[in-house]
Design an enzyme around this catalytic site. Structure first.
Site: not given
Ligand code: CAA
Length: 400
Positions: A323, A121, A256, A247, A214, A164, A89, A290
């Protein structure tokens, strides 16, 4: 035809080749620079480090290096390849496929069908499924397929997606009587939807993502692909397995996913099986990050390299997610002898150079500045594992 129905041929992955950039950045350093608790990245996402490409490394150089590694491991000559598909991609041209660069650099025959597959992906898995069908149909006539997954995952600096990122390539030689993984093609469960969870408009270098949505889309697609896998006669992933592979945009996502799969299997304590069924497949992804299309197959390589138990002859399930979205859940059997061949991968990952955050940020910004060449470089490419991007000339990318 009758022979095939009564005695279906075994098809699957004969060898895996791996490539990743020479440098990486540690997420504890990125967290400190962004004023975020280190544990949010290392435990909350489960990622320790991300590979960072230098300006002469791109989707093509990573693909060539991985492909050369896979062909050598399979002891296959380029002349034996009849189908070459690159899933990516993060292609380098809107028209000319990465597979075409690969043909030139590897010396694939002119009778080889070559093209690029895109679906976020999932593009690499699309290539693998096409290759399996091509071989099972008899059209391969003894030739093998080369499926290469190659990507540079890039979100903006200082965005939630930043931790990521990653970069790398996994190449798969696909054949009859495979020596790594036989795949059960009858029970491949597919699930797809039109959703905007992650996308990258043509004019943008960086991906756009609705991050939390996502995660929901990924899990919904897993639920759908699992239901279809079971409807087709596949078994719910259970304790009989050597591993469940996912993945891995970041390792917590696989955790998860595993919790959902075990819930579907009626397991009230999914975390108890995580260390045995999932953890070995996350060792390399947690250090490389990733790699989009190659991510699931990096998890397979990690399982082979890092499992402390013998898993020969045992089954694994694999879940691929792209995605947009398209996902597939399928089952395979690890071939005897497969593990030993990959035991040195972890040492290769550990040998990379650690960057400071300013160095990583400078490389991030420099990635778009490709040097215009005055003259074509002369000479043959001697070593396919060190092919590098030299620059562009009239829009043509030149490798040497
Ligand atoms: N210590 C330990 N853990 C902590 C923490 C701390 N101080 N602070 C937060 N956390 C935990 C949170 O509880 C959360 O865990 P859970 O999901 O188990 O609840 C985790 O850390 C992440 O915290 P947030 O959700 O608050 O993080 P964020 O809002 O900054 O974003 C994300 C996380 C959405 C994954 C972001 O990194 C993102 O957008 N990434 C790109 C998209 C992605 O990877 N999506 C995955 C599915 S899509 C896919 O798989 C296709 C692809 O390859 C892109």
């Amino acid at each position: 035809m009758l022979r095939r129905i009564m005695n279906p041929i075994r098809v699957g992955i004969d060898a895996l080749g791996l490539a990743f950039p020479r440098a990486y950045v540690a997420l504890e350093d990125v967290a400190r620079a962004r004023g975020v608790p280190e544990t949010k990245y290392t435990e909350g996402l489960g990622t320790v480090a991300m590979s960072v490409p230098e300006p002469d490394e791109d989707t093509v150089t990573l693909a060539v290096e991985a492909a050369a590694d896979a062909l050598e491991r399979a002891d296959v000559e380029p002349s034996e390849i009849g189908l070459c598909i690159v899933g990516t991609e993060t292609a380098v041209d809107h028209s000319k496929p990465v597979a075409s660069f690969l043909q030139g650099l590897l010396g694939l025959p002119s009778t080889c069908r070559i093209f690029e597959a895109k679906h976020a992906c999932y593009g690499g898995t699309a290539g693998l499924m096409t290759a399996l069908d091509w071989i099972a149909s008899g059209r391969a006539r003894g030739r093998k397929a080369l499926v290469v997954c190659s990507d540079i995952a890039r979100y903006g600096l200082n965005t939630p997606g930043e931790p990521t990122q990653g970069a790398g390539s996994v190449a798969l030689v696909v054949s009859e009587n495979p020596r790594v993984l036989s795949i059960d093609t009858a029970t491949i469960g597919t699930s797809s939807q039109h959703v905007f969870d992650f996308w990258r408009p043509l004019e943008s270098k960086d991906a756009f993502v609705d991050g939390h949505y996502s995660v929901t889309c990924y899990l919904e697609a897993l639920r759908g692909a699992h239901a279809e896998h079971v409807r087709l006669g596949g078994r719910t992933p259970g304790d009989d397995l050597a591993a469940t592979l996912y993945h891995v945009p970041y390792p917590k996502m696989a955790k998860k996913a595993h919790a959902l799969v075990r819930e579907l299997a009626g397991d009230g304590a999914p975390d108890q099986s995580f260390a045995r069924l999932v953890a070995p497949s996350l060792v390399l992804p947690s250090r490389i990050g990733n790699i989009y299309t190659g991510s699931l197959y990096l998890a397979l390589a990690s399982l082979l390299a890092c499992s402390e138990r013998p898993i020969h002859g045992q089954d694994v399930t694999l879940f691929s997610y792209g995605s947009g979205c398209c996902a597939e859940l399928f089952r395979g059997t690890i071939t005897p002898g497969a593990q030993a061949a990959y035991s040195s991968l972890r040492a290769r990952v550990d040998a990379r150079r650690r960057l400071t955050v300013p160095e990583y940020e400078a490389l991030f910004r420099a990635r778009d500045e490709v040097r215009e060449l005055d003259a074509l470089p002369l000479g043959m490419i001697q070593d396919l594992r060190s092919v590098r991007l030299k620059g562009v000339q009239g829009g043509r990318r030149i490798y040497a």
